[in-house]
Enzyme design. Structure first.
Site, short mmCIF file in Angstrom:
data_model
loop_
_atom_site.label_atom_id
_atom_site.label_comp_id
_atom_site.label_asym_id
_atom_site.label_seq_id
_atom_site.Cartn_x
_atom_site.Cartn_y
_atom_site.Cartn_z
N ARG A 51 0.81 -1.33 -0.09
CA ARG A 51 0.15 0.25 0.03
C ARG A 51 0.81 1.37 0.05
O ARG A 51 0.67 2.12 -0.64
CB ARG A 51 -1.00 -0.03 1.21
CG ARG A 51 -1.72 1.35 1.29
CD ARG A 51 -3.05 1.37 2.22
NE ARG A 51 -2.90 0.55 3.47
CZ ARG A 51 -1.93 0.79 4.46
NH1 ARG A 51 -1.38 1.87 4.40
NH2 ARG A 51 -2.02 -0.09 5.62
N TYR A 103 -17.56 16.82 -13.97
CA TYR A 103 -17.83 15.40 -13.89
C TYR A 103 -18.97 15.10 -12.62
O TYR A 103 -18.79 15.41 -11.57
CB TYR A 103 -16.69 14.61 -13.77
CG TYR A 103 -16.91 13.02 -13.65
CD1 TYR A 103 -17.33 12.33 -14.81
CD2 TYR A 103 -16.73 12.13 -12.50
CE1 TYR A 103 -17.67 10.90 -14.81
CE2 TYR A 103 -16.91 10.95 -12.54
CZ TYR A 103 -17.49 10.15 -13.67
OH TYR A 103 -17.73 8.94 -13.67
N ASP A 175 -8.56 18.62 -13.83
CA ASP A 175 -8.98 17.23 -14.37
C ASP A 175 -8.46 17.23 -15.66
O ASP A 175 -9.14 17.83 -16.68
CB ASP A 175 -10.43 17.12 -14.25
CG ASP A 175 -10.74 15.68 -14.63
OD1 ASP A 175 -10.06 14.97 -15.33
OD2 ASP A 175 -11.74 15.18 -13.74
N LYS A 200 -9.82 6.30 -18.95
CA LYS A 200 -10.23 6.82 -20.15
C LYS A 200 -9.09 6.77 -21.32
O LYS A 200 -8.79 5.69 -21.35
CB LYS A 200 -10.71 8.18 -20.07
CG LYS A 200 -11.79 8.18 -18.87
CD LYS A 200 -13.06 7.54 -18.98
CE LYS A 200 -14.05 7.44 -17.76
NZ LYS A 200 -14.23 8.77 -17.04
C1 LIG Z 1 -14.60 9.21 -15.76
C2 LIG Z 1 -14.14 10.45 -15.40
C3 LIG Z 1 -13.93 10.71 -13.82
C4 LIG Z 1 -14.00 9.48 -12.94
O1 LIG Z 1 -12.97 8.61 -12.99
P1 LIG Z 1 -13.21 6.96 -12.70
O2 LIG Z 1 -12.11 6.19 -13.38
O3 LIG Z 1 -14.49 6.68 -13.24
O4 LIG Z 1 -13.33 6.98 -11.18
C5 LIG Z 1 -13.26 11.92 -13.43
N1 LIG Z 1 -13.33 13.13 -14.21
C6 LIG Z 1 -13.69 12.67 -15.60
C7 LIG Z 1 -13.48 14.03 -16.51
C8 LIG Z 1 -14.12 11.42 -16.09
O5 LIG Z 1 -14.47 11.55 -17.45
#
Ligand SMILES: *Cc1c(COP(=O)(O)O)cnc(C)c1O
Length: 393
Positions: A51, A103, A175, A200
């Site tokens: 961890r 998001y 982000d 993604k």
């Molecule tokens: C999918 C997404 C998240 C969250 O990510 P996870 O891997 O699903 O927890 C945060 N910000 C954006 C812009 C996203 O597309």
């Protein structure tokens, strides 16, 4: 390796983890061990418990830090784990200024979790710098940016907002999921923390859930590292390996998908059944100039609104190629319905206020030939138009 300033595409392959120094293996070994033997009573080795530190996860953390041009990377079990852990840099009584079309999961975290810990927030239209300034309070400790935003692809001037944060003594979080460091590097524009859903584009194959954070300040890195270890939402080693595998093809995937998105956006704009197209790569996008100035491209995600919910329903039922699903940034094109998927956590009136209507679709362009996607969309739209003409008779 010499210290040439190689390009991003090359760095994706030729980095410090290009091969395993122990065996020469041209893939980072997956170290499953949860604990590590210590050969000395008084001096422990680099790793003690997975961890706190694991060589496979660390390889991914090194790689993302280099790609974002930061100094320290952190890998988490999901994008939300990365985002939520970064929010733990704040304390009770602090205030966050945050993008209004953030998001859905981030919206939920801020409005239904952080509020219980007395961390307040103000949603703003981040494209309007005056409202960002006006939202800053004496206890503002973070400004949270998502650009391009989801699902309306509004573009925030990262440098300008980071300047506002700096003046206010607040951290700036960006982000960077939609563009990835292949197209945009927020740390170079003044951001303190870059966050990713590596689920993604970074991994890119719809086969892993992961999150990443990158910083460039050693003191902030120590705090975030301690939070990663305390909260414990670390990325597993198999998944870390999958993200590293995906990263190797990031540039070619982004390039192909972005070209496709440009072509499809231009096509959709000309269709009478399409009311509006949201894509920062279009010259008439309100923040097109800012997008061009701060990134190498507008990415591979676009949204479009159909003329009515009825047309929207027929369209989704008729198109064959894209998968109809949540998520984005994959090899296959993904069509999603923000109102019922990514933004389901947002109350209906909040969604309407933000323009996330019931006839809005988001498209993440994959690696298909874009002409085939256009062929597919065109067949569906022609079919709907025929149906409308018959109904009108
Ligand atoms: C999918 C997404 C998240 C969250 O990510 P996870 O891997 O699903 O927890 C945060 N910000 C954006 C812009 C996203 O597309």
């Amino acid at each position: 390796m010499t210290d040439h300033d190689f390009s991003f595409e090359t760095k994706l392959l030729h980095n410090q983890h290009k091969f395993d120094p122990a065996t020469g293996g041209v893939s980072v070994p997956i170290q499953h061990a949860s604990t590590f033997h210590q050969s000395d009573i008084d001096q422990f080795g680099k790793y003690d418990y997975s961890r706190s530190g694991n060589p496979t996860r660390e390889a991914l953390e090194d790689i993302i830090a280099e790609l974002e041009e930061g100094t320290h990377g952190f890998a988490f079990s999901s994008g939300m784990a990365a985002i939520s852990t970064a929010f733990l840099l704040l304390s009770a009584g602090d205030h966050i200024v945050i993008s209004e079309d953030v998001y859905g999961g981030t919206f939920r975290m801020v409005t239904s979790v952080l509020n219980r810990f007395n961390i307040e927030h103000t949603f703003v239209d981040m494209t309007d710098l005056e409202s960002v300034k006006a939202a800053v309070q004496p206890n503002t400790r973070a400004i949270y940016i998502e650009t391009p935003s989801n699902p309306l692809l509004k573009v925030t001037d990262i440098q300008a907002v980071c300047d506002i944060a700096k003046k206010a003594g607040a951290l700036s979080f960006v982000d960077n999921t939609f563009l990835t460091p292949a197209l945009q590097k927020p740390l170079n524009l003044g951001a303190d923390v870059v966050l990713h859903s590596a689920t993604k584009f970074l991994s890119g194959h719809s086969d892993v859930v992961a999150g990443l954070a990158v910083v460039k300040d050693p003191e902030l890195a120590a705090r975030l590292g301690s939070l990663q270890n305390s909260f414990g939402a670390v990325l597993g080693v198999q998944d870390a390996w999958l993200v590293m595998r995906g990263l190797k093809t990031l540039s070619v995937r982004m390039e192909h998908s972005q070209k496709g998105a440009e072509k499809i956006a231009a096509y959709l704009k000309e269709q009478p059944l399409v009311k509006k197209v949201y894509y920062p790569g279009l010259a008439d996008h309100p923040q097109h100039a800012i997008q061009k100035g701060q990134s190498l491209g507008a990415g591979a995600v676009l949204s479009f609104e159909l003329e009515s919910e009825e047309i929207f329903r027929s369209f989704v039922n008729t198109v064959e190629l894209p998968v109809f699903a949540v998520s984005l940034g994959a090899v296959e094109s993904i069509l999603s319905y923000p109102a019922k998927m990514s933004h389901a956590a947002m109350p209906a009136d909040e969604r309407e206020k933000r323009g996330i209507t019931n006839s809005l679709l988001r498209l993440s362009v994959g690696l298909e030939n874009p002409d085939d996607l256009i062929k597919d969309f065109d067949a569906a739209l022609v079919n709907i138009a025929k149906g409308e003409a018959i109904a009108a008779k």
